[in-house]
Design a protein around this motif. Structure first.
Motif, PDB file in Angstrom:
ATOM      1  N   THR A  85       0.827  -1.269  -0.060  1.00 40.65           N
ATOM      2  CA  THR A  85      -0.054   0.000   0.091  1.00 40.65           C
ATOM      3  C   THR A  85       0.890   1.013  -0.049  1.00 40.65           C
ATOM      4  OG1 THR A  85      -0.077   0.170   2.510  1.00 40.65           O
ATOM      5  CG2 THR A  85      -1.980  -1.235   1.154  1.00 40.65           C
ATOM      6  N   GLY A  86       0.474   2.390  -0.285  1.00 35.64           N
ATOM      7  CA  GLY A  86       1.010   3.638  -0.407  1.00 35.64           C
ATOM      8  C   GLY A  86      -0.052   4.572   0.495  1.00 35.64           C
ATOM      9  N   ASP A  87       0.773   5.684   1.110  1.00 42.19           N
ATOM     10  CA  ASP A  87      -0.012   6.766   1.821  1.00 42.19           C
ATOM     11  C   ASP A  87      -0.009   7.794   0.708  1.00 42.19           C
ATOM     12  OD1 ASP A  87      -0.296   5.305   3.863  1.00 42.19           O
ATOM     13  OD2 ASP A  87       1.300   6.079   5.061  1.00 42.19           O
ATOM     14  N   LEU A  88      -0.769   8.344  -0.120  1.00 43.40           N
ATOM     15  CA  LEU A  88      -1.023   9.256  -1.113  1.00 43.40           C
ATOM     16  C   LEU A  88      -1.908  10.594  -0.748  1.00 43.40           C
ATOM     17  CD1 LEU A  88      -0.059   6.599  -2.272  1.00 43.40           C
ATOM     18  CD2 LEU A  88      -1.555   7.136  -4.223  1.00 43.40           C
ATOM     19  N   ARG A  89      -1.478  11.666  -1.389  1.00 40.37           N
ATOM     20  CA  ARG A  89      -2.304  12.924  -1.159  1.00 40.37           C
ATOM     21  C   ARG A  89      -2.023  13.603  -2.465  1.00 40.37           C
ATOM     22  NH1 ARG A  89       1.531  15.504   3.564  1.00 40.37           N
ATOM     23  NH2 ARG A  89       3.301  15.933   2.103  1.00 40.37           N
ATOM     24  N   TYR A  90      -2.978  14.732  -2.567  1.00 39.67           N
ATOM     25  CA  TYR A  90      -2.827  15.769  -3.627  1.00 39.67           C
ATOM     26  C   TYR A  90      -1.625  16.439  -3.176  1.00 39.67           C
ATOM     27  CZ  TYR A  90      -7.085  14.317  -5.793  1.00 39.67           C
ATOM     28  OH  TYR A  90      -8.164  13.651  -6.679  1.00 39.67           O
ATOM     29  N   LEU A  91      -0.633  16.729  -4.148  1.00 39.65           N
ATOM     30  CA  LEU A  91       0.253  17.607  -3.738  1.00 39.65           C
ATOM     31  C   LEU A  91      -0.001  18.981  -3.057  1.00 39.65           C
ATOM     32  CD1 LEU A  91       3.318  17.788  -4.351  1.00 39.65           C
ATOM     33  CD2 LEU A  91       3.093  19.171  -6.370  1.00 39.65           C
ATOM     34  N   GLY A  92       0.450  19.228  -2.033  1.00 37.35           N
ATOM     35  CA  GLY A  92      -0.053  20.297  -1.117  1.00 37.35           C
ATOM     36  C   GLY A  92      -0.672  20.072   0.210  1.00 37.35           C
ATOM     37  N   GLN A  93      -1.484  18.955  -0.098  1.00 39.54           N
ATOM     38  CA  GLN A  93      -2.286  18.606   1.102  1.00 39.54           C
ATOM     39  C   GLN A  93      -1.526  18.185   2.392  1.00 39.54           C
ATOM     40  OE1 GLN A  93      -5.062  15.292  -0.824  1.00 39.54           O
ATOM     41  NE2 GLN A  93      -6.729  16.801  -0.306  1.00 39.54           N
TER      42      GLN A  93
END
Length: 692
Positions: free
Chosen positions: A541-549
């Protein structure tokens, strides 16, 4: 092969001895021994073996859910611990983050300031600095300074040391060298590093997690050693496995090295048990409601997968944690919860509990406060002569006395006060479930409610009615579902790496290399535990976010070699998950990978199912009839209510409410207008009608 699951609760220690070959189970409950939980565990193992006609030497595994670490933090009974950190960063544990825990409170308590796990006088600083993005050395580690700090901590009587340096998640070299120096100076101390506990960014949460790991380390290590010795003296030669917070088990050796694995050990087993019961009924969307003597634990299972906490919400006693944990929401609501008037005169139930000692007044052990159990006794819902299979005789007069005293203060009749206690408690639990469902965009009516724990079946139907949930499932052994859950688990270890990358400039080779390194690390752990490679499974799995979140969502990654097509599917999954979680998505925006994770599972032989219920006839199952009170049409109404012995109920039988179904480890309440039936798997299914 025979195994035992042992779950330590606030009031009772629950045990299940299972023959994995044929699914036969013998269950048992003993009073928890708060001063030393291992005493209750060993007593329970001895007695359940005697009940089953099994010699302790026949037990292959003892699976144990322990509250030792959890209680040490909740009760602030921590070891005297020290910390060694970078010069100038002594007060990270005190400062925390700029966010206010309670935005509008001017009197909020910050636990890391009011009761820090490591006192400021025991925090030492040394020169040395690593820097991002690679963890390169900017300032060499002052090894002589580490030695002096260790000498000072030793002189101060410190039992454990947490070594926490900035950016150690990128390069653990300084922390590992400092650990070696401290262990040479303080060979008797428990020493841990932040990179070994939680190698990921966010220094405050990482430092706090490592500090708690150090502060609970000596106590957990002693507990595990004492329990292993006591079981050996009893003649148990099988291995001890400890439930971890991530939903898997760990060896005693691993837990002694990494005690933080058990910070929410006991709560995880109930969720696993509920999922296992649901799978045997083809129910994969569940709300588990595990009500014991002190607390109610709530968790969601969607499509057969339990939810895990994230960096925003993982905490224990107010301390933020960076550890993989099953998402379990706990409130102070249980059979021992005390009903009282607060300082403002408002009627409250919980969170204070009568606990195991003295317990509810009806237990006849000196309790003098009205509890939820006493309210059930007053309303006739519990059989005084057949409680916990007759092992405990209830005292109805004591229950009437304490509830009557409360009724006098409220200006209510006795039975209205008793019913009010249950209504308030049920409303508290329904509100807690709303916070995990409705407030997150989920409709609770699409789930079945799994009512577990000693008190869960007494309250499950009422809570479900408040939420319009149409179906309540009561497991075959609801009071020991957590103990059974321990017998359905595998060994599970997690690896994590912080690896900042952005989707529009991704280094696929570096990403693949990171996953492969973690898979190799986990393979080494399972090899040390003698688990054959063919019985090891890994998921990414990966911990993802929109750039800047500021915070991330966990998204599955494909196994094997990564390519652009597979990663495109990952990005689509993130957009879909973001839309489901927050109501919107930004498909054209770049996505940032923050952490990558690998969960490794070592498959163990486990409980395949339970022996099919024998049953008989409905008439033969009826024990007696009694006068019980239920609210019908807004009025508290006495009803002539049949009491049934659960194990005598035939599969497919329909029990019309009101009815009380008793068994050794719990009592199930079927309200007026509802119907209960026995599923072929052995679970009870309560369907709720409009008239209930």
């Amino acid at each position: 092969m025979k195994t035992i699951g042992v779950d330590v609760g606030g009031t009772f220690t629950d045990l299940a001895l299972c023959d994995v070959g044929n699914g036969e189970v013998v269950i048992h409950k003993v009073a928890t021994t708060p001063h030393d939980p291992s005493e209750g565990v060993v007593q329970g193992v001895r007695e359940v073996c005697a009940r089953a006609g099994t010699e302790p030497g026949e037990i292959a595994y003892v699976f144990h859910g322990t509250t030792t670490a959890t209680n040490a933090v909740l009760e602030n009974k921590l070891a005297r611990a020290g910390m060694i950190t970078n010069a100038g960063f002594r007060d990270i544990l005190h400062i925390g983050r700029h966010q206010r825990v309670e935005h509008y409170s001017i009197r909020q308590e910050l636990p890391w300031q009011s009761r820090p796990p490591i006192a400021r006088r025991h925090r030492k600083t040394v020169a040395g600095r690593l820097v991002p993005p690679t963890g390169a050395e900017l300032v060499p580690l002052d090894e002589a300074g580490v030695g002096r700090a260790a000498e000072e901590l030793k002189a101060e009587g410190v039992e454990a040391v947490a070594i926490c340096f900035l950016f150690s998640f990128l390069n653990p070299a300084h922390e590992e060298r400092a650990r070696a120096i401290v262990e040479a100076v303080m060979p008797e101390a428990f020493v841990t590093t932040s990179s070994s506990v939680s190698p990921q960014f966010r220094e405050f949460e990482r430092f706090t997690t490592a500090a708690l790991a150090a502060a609970i380390g000596p106590k957990v290590r002693r507990y595990i050693a004492n329990l292993e010795s006591a079981l050996a003296r009893l003649g148990v030669t099988g291995e001890l496995r400890i439930m971890a917070s991530n939903g898997g088990a760990a060896t005693a050796r691993m837990v002694s090295e990494k005690p933080a694995l058990t910070l929410l050990s006991g709560l995880a087993a109930g969720v696993l048990g509920g999922r296992w019961v649901g799978e045997r009924m083809d129910r994969h969307d569940l709300i588990t409601l595990d009500i014991g003597g002190t607390s109610a634990d709530i968790s969601l299972i969607r499509e057969g997968r339990f939810a895990e906490t994230d960096a925003r919400s993982t905490a224990l006693a107010g301390f933020p944690l960076l550890l993989p944990m099953i998402d379990v929401h706990t409130i102070g609501a249980g059979g021992g919860s005390i009903a009282h008037l607060d300082r403002g005169g408002a009627f409250r139930v919980g969170p204070r509990s009568a606990g195991a000692v003295p317990g509810p007044a009806a237990y006849g052990k000196g309790g003098d406060a009205p509890t939820v159990t006493d309210a059930h006794v007053v309303l006739g819902h519990l059989d005084p002569e057949d409680f916990v299979a007759g092992d405990l005789r209830l005292d109805p007069e004591a229950a009437v006395r304490v509830v009557g005293d409360l009724a006098g203060r409220l200006g209510l009749p006795l039975h209205e006060a008793a019913e009010g206690i249950l209504t308030v408690l049920n409303a508290n639990m329904a509100n807690a479930i709303r916070s995990r469902t409705v407030q997150k965009g989920l409709d609770p009516r699409g789930f079945a409610l799994m009512a577990m724990g000693g008190a869960g079946p007494l309250h499950g139907a009422a809570v479900a009615q408040m939420l319009a949930i149409p179906e309540v499932i009561v497991p075959p052994y609801p009071g020991i579902t957590s103990a059974l859950g321990l017998l359905t688990t595998d060994l599970k270890y997690d690896a994590i790496r912080t690896q900042f990358q952005v989707s529009d400039s991704l280094d696929i080779a570096r990403l693949t290399e990171g996953f492969a390194a973690m898979e190799a690390e986990l393979a080494g752990l399972f090899s040390a535990d003698r688990v054959p490679a063919e019985r090891v499974r890994t998921t990414r799995t990966g911990d993802l976010r929109y750039l800047g979140q500021g915070y991330e969502l966990s998204i599955d990654f494909p196994s094997g070699a990564l390519d652009a097509a597979g990663l495109d599917a990952v990005w689509r999954s993130f957009h879909d998950r973001h839309a489901a979680e927050y109501g919107h998505a930004f498909p054209g925006s770049p996505i940032e990978i923050v952490n990558i994770r690998v969960a490794g599972t070592g498959l163990l032989r486990k409980l395949p199912g339970l022996a099919a219920p024998a049953g008989g006839s409905l008439d033969a199952a009826e024990l007696r009839r009694g006068r019980c009170l239920f609210r019908i049409g807004g009025r508290l109404t006495p009803c002539d209510t049949p009491f049934y012995r659960r194990e005598a109920l035939p599969v497919g039988a329909a029990v019309a409410g009101p009815a009380i179904i008793v068994q050794q480890d719990s009592t199930t309440l079927v309200p007026p207008g509802a119907r209960a039936g026995v599923h072929p798997s052995g679970s009870l299914v309560i369907t709720l009608g409009d008239a209930a």
